[in-house]
Design a protein around this motif. Structure first.
Motif, short mmCIF file in Angstrom:
data_model
loop_
_atom_site.label_atom_id
_atom_site.label_comp_id
_atom_site.label_asym_id
_atom_site.label_seq_id
_atom_site.Cartn_x
_atom_site.Cartn_y
_atom_site.Cartn_z
N ALA A 204 -8.67 2.45 -14.77
CA ALA A 204 -9.05 1.10 -14.38
C ALA A 204 -8.69 0.05 -15.43
N PHE A 205 -8.30 0.48 -16.62
CA PHE A 205 -7.82 -0.47 -17.62
C PHE A 205 -6.73 -1.37 -17.07
N TYR A 206 -5.87 -0.82 -16.23
CA TYR A 206 -4.72 -1.58 -15.74
C TYR A 206 -5.14 -2.68 -14.76
N ALA A 207 -6.30 -2.53 -14.17
CA ALA A 207 -6.87 -3.62 -13.39
C ALA A 207 -7.65 -4.57 -14.29
N ASP A 208 -8.51 -4.02 -15.13
CA ASP A 208 -9.41 -4.83 -15.94
C ASP A 208 -8.68 -5.71 -16.94
N ALA A 209 -7.63 -5.18 -17.55
CA ALA A 209 -6.97 -5.90 -18.64
C ALA A 209 -5.67 -6.58 -18.23
N LEU A 210 -4.99 -6.03 -17.22
CA LEU A 210 -3.69 -6.58 -16.83
C LEU A 210 -3.69 -7.26 -15.47
N GLY A 211 -4.76 -7.10 -14.70
CA GLY A 211 -4.84 -7.79 -13.42
C GLY A 211 -4.05 -7.14 -12.31
N LEU A 212 -3.73 -5.84 -12.44
CA LEU A 212 -3.02 -5.13 -11.38
C LEU A 212 -4.00 -4.70 -10.29
N VAL A 213 -3.47 -4.34 -9.13
CA VAL A 213 -4.31 -3.89 -8.01
C VAL A 213 -3.74 -2.58 -7.48
N PRO A 214 -4.61 -1.68 -6.98
CA PRO A 214 -4.12 -0.41 -6.43
C PRO A 214 -3.49 -0.59 -5.05
N GLN A 215 -2.43 0.16 -4.79
CA GLN A 215 -1.83 0.16 -3.46
C GLN A 215 -2.72 0.88 -2.45
N ALA A 216 -3.41 1.92 -2.92
CA ALA A 216 -4.25 2.74 -2.04
C ALA A 216 -5.22 3.52 -2.91
N GLU A 217 -6.06 4.32 -2.27
CA GLU A 217 -7.01 5.14 -3.02
C GLU A 217 -6.26 6.22 -3.80
N PRO A 218 -6.84 6.71 -4.90
CA PRO A 218 -6.20 7.79 -5.66
C PRO A 218 -5.95 9.01 -4.77
N MET A 219 -4.92 9.77 -5.12
CA MET A 219 -4.55 10.96 -4.33
C MET A 219 -4.40 12.15 -5.27
N ARG A 220 -4.94 13.28 -4.87
CA ARG A 220 -4.79 14.50 -5.66
C ARG A 220 -3.64 15.33 -5.09
N LEU A 221 -2.75 15.78 -5.96
CA LEU A 221 -1.60 16.59 -5.58
C LEU A 221 -1.53 17.81 -6.49
N ASP A 222 -0.96 18.90 -5.98
CA ASP A 222 -0.87 20.09 -6.82
C ASP A 222 0.44 20.84 -6.55
N TRP A 223 0.62 21.92 -7.31
CA TRP A 223 1.89 22.64 -7.34
C TRP A 223 2.21 23.35 -6.03
N THR A 224 1.24 23.47 -5.12
CA THR A 224 1.50 24.16 -3.85
C THR A 224 2.31 23.32 -2.88
N MET A 225 2.53 22.04 -3.20
CA MET A 225 3.30 21.15 -2.33
C MET A 225 4.77 21.23 -2.76
N PRO A 226 5.64 21.82 -1.94
CA PRO A 226 7.01 22.12 -2.37
C PRO A 226 7.78 20.92 -2.91
N ALA A 227 7.73 19.78 -2.24
CA ALA A 227 8.52 18.63 -2.67
C ALA A 227 8.03 18.11 -4.02
N ILE A 228 6.73 18.04 -4.20
CA ILE A 228 6.16 17.58 -5.48
C ILE A 228 6.46 18.59 -6.57
N ARG A 229 6.30 19.86 -6.26
CA ARG A 229 6.58 20.91 -7.25
C ARG A 229 8.02 20.83 -7.74
N GLN A 230 8.97 20.65 -6.81
CA GLN A 230 10.37 20.61 -7.20
C GLN A 230 10.72 19.34 -7.97
N SER A 231 10.26 18.19 -7.49
CA SER A 231 10.66 16.94 -8.12
C SER A 231 10.11 16.80 -9.53
N LEU A 232 8.92 17.35 -9.79
CA LEU A 232 8.29 17.22 -11.11
C LEU A 232 8.29 18.54 -11.89
N ASN A 233 9.00 19.55 -11.38
CA ASN A 233 9.09 20.84 -12.07
C ASN A 233 7.69 21.36 -12.42
#
Length: 335
Positions: A204-233
């Protein structure tokens, strides 16, 4: 999420610059020209002034590059230090603490993949280039009769470069990335960056100090998702929570903030001004903003906040460390 961000003046644009420490300004300029960037400004700092602003006891020569399609945001700053503090992130894992990369949209990820692999084969220079991963943007199952709709992405890492190249397939996202005519490789300005945090608590520092806003709610991702696993090794068992911040009503130049679960290598010391490779990001604020923002930064638990002073391009600026340990550069532009 903090509710105080609405009182904080936001930056004028999305992420303004991706700042790269380089060993060779001429060679780096030739590299970025292939992606559609050209010089806008040059500047220097003596070692004493560079230490006051960036915490680096070394003379500095910088070149600012703007993309042929837009010079509003997504710029590149090349920084050549007389005595670099270190080799930077180099080939660090994408999800190590301190990791950064620059995101771009391209017209053809295969063309981009082949260009880097051809360069590596020709020169023996190391380039780590992934095969394209596919991230759908609809719920349909792709087939011959219902072709894939989404993003193809590759991740490219070199000694002084960390890039994600994304290709939109059968859809558009207006305002996110601009192409110029007749660039050697069809690539946009830098459309996004990221920070990888040891704990999601401080995002939340990026909102509090820089005035940014979130595009959406936070999302949890993990290694079982093939596309995410491959793109981020991703390694087996790895997981993270991610939130995307942007400047209000600005569709591009956004910041992805990752909070890792479990232990990862800490490379934050290699991801700051003075190091080679991608070492810092900047935001541009209206004239007169930074004098009062110092107090906002400190109240939001930023550390090593420099005095407001002139950077190598003659701009009013300051540098600080966010609570997550990342170095940032803020500058003033325009009225």
């Amino acid at each position: 999420m903090s509710t105080e961000s609405t009182a904080i003046a936001p930056p004028r644009t999305g992420l303004f610059e991706h700042m790269y420490g380089v060993t060779d300004l001429e060679g780096a300029g030739r590299y970025w020209a292939q992606l559609g960037f050209e010089p806008l400004a040059e500047g220097t700092l003596e070692a004493e002034r560079a230490h006051e602003l960036y915490g680096v006891e070394s003379g500095l020569e910088s070149v600012r590059l703007g993309h042929r399609a837009t010079q509003r945001q997504g710029l590149i700053r090349l920084m050549r230090w007389e005595s670099a503090a270190g080799e930077g992130l180099k080939f660090a894992h994408p999800l190590d603490l301190g990791s950064r990369w620059s995101g771009f949209y391209v017209k053809d990820v295969l063309e981009m993949r082949d260009a880097y692999r051809d360069q590596a084969a020709l020169t023996g220079e190391r380039w780590d280039v992934t095969d394209p991963s596919r991230l759908p943007v609809t719920d349909q199952t792709p087939s011959f009769y219902d072709p894939f709709v989404g993003i193809r992405e590759i991740f490219v890492v070199g000694g002084e470069h960390r890039h994600a190249f994304l290709q939109r397939v059968r859809f558009d996202r207006p305002g996110v990335g601009s192409f110029a005519d007749a660039t050697p490789l069809a690539c946009t300005e830098a459309t996004h960056g990221n920070v990888v945090m040891p704990s999601f608590i401080t995002h939340a520092f990026y909102a509090d100090a820089l005035g940014l806003v979130p595009q959406a709610e936070p999302m949890r991702l993990d290694w079982t998702m093939p596309a995410i696993r491959q793109s981020l090794n991703m390694r087996e068992g790895q997981a993270f929570t991610v939130i995307v911040y942007q400047v209000p009503e600005v569709p591009t130049g956004f910041l992805r903030v990752y909070g890792m679960e479990g232990p990862v290598e800490d490379r934050r010391a290699d991801s700051r001004p003075g190091q080679l490779g991608l070492c810092c990001y900047s935001y541009a604020f209206p004239a007169g903003d930074l004098a009062q923002r110092r107090a906002v930064l400190e109240a939001a638990r930023a550390t090593d906040v420099s005095a407001v002073q002139t950077n190598e391009f003659g701009e009013t600026s300051l540098t600080f460390n966010a609570p997550d340990g990342y170095a940032w550069h803020l500058l003033e532009q325009g009225p």
